[in-house]
Design a protein around this motif. Structure first.
Motif, short mmCIF file in Angstrom:
data_model
loop_
_atom_site.label_atom_id
_atom_site.label_comp_id
_atom_site.label_asym_id
_atom_site.label_seq_id
_atom_site.Cartn_x
_atom_site.Cartn_y
_atom_site.Cartn_z
N VAL A 1 -28.17 -31.75 -67.01
CA VAL A 1 -27.58 -30.54 -67.53
C VAL A 1 -26.15 -30.87 -67.06
CG1 VAL A 1 -28.75 -28.18 -66.38
CG2 VAL A 1 -27.28 -29.62 -64.59
N THR A 2 -25.11 -30.33 -68.37
CA THR A 2 -23.50 -31.20 -67.65
C THR A 2 -22.67 -29.39 -67.40
OG1 THR A 2 -23.54 -30.89 -70.18
CG2 THR A 2 -24.39 -32.68 -69.50
N ASP A 3 -21.67 -30.17 -66.92
CA ASP A 3 -20.69 -29.49 -66.58
C ASP A 3 -20.10 -28.76 -67.88
OD1 ASP A 3 -19.29 -31.45 -66.85
OD2 ASP A 3 -18.46 -30.88 -64.72
N LEU A 4 -19.11 -27.96 -68.20
CA LEU A 4 -18.57 -27.99 -69.56
C LEU A 4 -17.54 -28.78 -69.96
CD1 LEU A 4 -18.14 -24.21 -68.76
CD2 LEU A 4 -19.42 -24.67 -70.43
N THR A 5 -17.18 -29.84 -69.26
CA THR A 5 -15.51 -30.43 -69.70
C THR A 5 -17.30 -31.66 -70.33
OG1 THR A 5 -15.78 -31.83 -67.34
CG2 THR A 5 -14.73 -30.31 -67.47
N GLY A 6 -18.35 -31.66 -69.48
CA GLY A 6 -18.95 -32.73 -70.56
C GLY A 6 -18.73 -34.24 -69.39
N ALA B 1 -22.97 -35.34 -64.75
CA ALA B 1 -24.13 -34.72 -65.69
C ALA B 1 -24.96 -34.55 -63.99
CB ALA B 1 -24.35 -35.34 -66.39
N GLU B 2 -26.27 -33.62 -64.51
CA GLU B 2 -27.41 -34.05 -63.31
C GLU B 2 -28.21 -34.21 -63.73
OE1 GLU B 2 -26.09 -30.42 -60.44
OE2 GLU B 2 -24.57 -31.60 -59.92
N ARG B 3 -29.62 -34.32 -63.34
CA ARG B 3 -30.87 -34.88 -63.69
C ARG B 3 -31.75 -33.77 -62.10
NH1 ARG B 3 -33.90 -39.53 -66.61
NH2 ARG B 3 -32.68 -37.56 -68.01
N TRP B 4 -32.00 -33.04 -62.85
CA TRP B 4 -33.02 -32.33 -61.63
C TRP B 4 -34.33 -32.31 -62.40
CZ3 TRP B 4 -31.28 -28.65 -57.36
CH2 TRP B 4 -29.88 -29.44 -57.41
#
Ligand code: SF4
Ligand code: SF4
Length: 396
Positions: free
Chosen positions: A297-302, A305-308
């Motif tokens: 997943v990434t936030d809106l700014t780009g 990022a995170e891996r879950w």
């Protein structure tokens, strides 16, 4: 196939043990907290026996039992005030050792460069209070799957290595339990730090306690106990023996691995496919199911990022997605995959059954599909003579 049901039914206690009164349970929780453990045990909440962090022994489900049937779970009050006379609830200990969501790493863009950070939180040191013998075996199975091969799950290993296991032998099996068939209960097998058997009778509410490790023995030494009297020992043993005789379900007396391998074309798979919703509930509640998927997943700014890692289910259509589509597109093939893995090919992969007979998949299936009933139907088919004339294998 040999099971160790008989071994469990006749396993002698490690020693004569000690007796702890009901009031000693408060001391046990206090000792565990003082030693730095995060204590997790059963509580009655939201209409179920739920595993949660315990701050005091008062949170245990004293006086609550359960009524179990295929697709049905209800709490019911017990006049005897027992704390552990309730069979396996919807969760298992994998919720803590192999959590449903784990963040594996995050990444940030810093001055145009990507900086990766692995998630390395120190896990709490868990004390699991009230582990059922079937769930003790389930933990051993997940140990084998997640840390017993060439690729070890370091997160699981970190959570598991410090965990203290306090087992409660079963004296009140549910109508969906079949641990005797799977050789996992109702007496405790190896692997516990402490084991207790709850006794409530005219002589009072008490626990017959034995240690299974040095740390368990040290904890036991800090509790208000007395030497175990023969009456308490005998009543406790009789309760466990009676539980073995009152299993709600049984597996057919057959080599389940051979049964699964020899019935891949049975018409019963079409029958169960007509009922199965492929919801995946059975895999979520199963204490040995271990499959996961990953999600980025990434936030809106780009810039972040995170891996879950998340629990996954072989009932999910995407689970077997390859180039061109899912390998197991039908509910028939997905139910068959789950059941033949649990009872058959798990032996080839991990050297044991993947089922411990806890009955959770029966209780929490919204349409009440019962793995013991399905196994019995497959067994009947092999005995009927029609299996010999079965047609060529059907597509998945
Ligand atoms: S067997 Fe029951 S719980 Fe499992 S996927 Fe099918 S409907 Fe859901
Ligand atoms: S397959 Fe069902 S009965 Fe067997 S361990 Fe899993 S949830 Fe329990």
């Amino acid at each position: 196939m040999s099971t160790d049901a008989d071994v469990h039914a006749s396993q002698p206690p490690a020693s004569d043990g000690l007796v702890m009164g009901k009031d000693g349970m408060a001391a046990l929780v206090d000792v565990l907290i003082r030693r730095g453990f995060t204590v997790v045990g059963p509580t009655a909440r939201d209409g179920a026996i739920v595993l949660a962090e315990l701050r005091s022994a008062d949170e245990l489900p004293y006086g609550w039992g359960v009524e179990l049937e295929a697709g049905r779970y209800r709490l019911r009050e017990r006049p005897d005030g027992a704390a552990f006379a309730n069979a396996a609830g919807p969760q298992s200990w994998k919720s803590f050792l192999h959590p449903v969501r784990v963040r594996e790493w995050s990444a940030d863009r810093v001055e145009g460069e990507l900086v990766f950070t692995a998630d390395q939180d120190t896990p709490p040191r868990y004390a699991f209070l009230g582990v059922r013998p079937c769930d003790l075996r389930a933990i051993a199975i997940q140990d084998r799957v997640l840390t017993g091969g060439a690729y070890r799950d370091s997160g699981y290993e970190g959570r598991r290595s410090g965990a203290l296991l306090i087992v409660v032998e079963c004296t009140e099996p549910g109508a969906t339990c079949f641990c005797v068939s799977m050789g996992t209960g109702p007496a405790a097998g190896p692997g516990y730090d402490l084991v207790m058997t709850e006794v409530v009778d005219e002589d009072g509410h008490r626990f017959w306690m034995r240690s299974g490790s040095q740390e368990g023995a040290e904890i036991l030494a800090e509790l208000p106990t007395r030497p175990a009297d023969p009456e308490t020992r005998e009543t406790a043993r009789a309760g466990v023996t009676a539980a073995a005789d009152r299993m709600g379900r049984t597996m057919p007396e057959a080599d389940l691995r051979e049964l699964m391998a020899g019935t891949l074309d049975a018409p019963r798979w079409d029958d169960v496919a007509g009922r199965c919703l492929t919801c995946g509930n059975c895999t979520m509640v199963c204490p040995t199911c271990f499959c996961t998927t990953t999600e980025d997943v990434t936030d809106l700014t780009g810039d972040h990022a995170e891996r879950w890692r998340l629990w996954d289910s072989c009932f999910d259509l995407d689970f077997s997605q390859l180039h061109g589509g899912p390998v197991r597109a039908s509910s028939r093939s997905r139910y068959r995959q789950w059941m033949t893995h649990k009872l058959g090919t798990w032996y080839d992969q991990f050297g044991s059954s993947g089922c411990v007979g806890c009955g959770r998949c029966i209780v929490w299936c919204p349409v009440g599909i019962d793995i013991t009933e399905e196994a019995a139907a497959l067994h009947d088919w092999t005995q009927s003579g029609t299996s010999a004339s079965a047609s060529a294998p059907e597509p998945p």
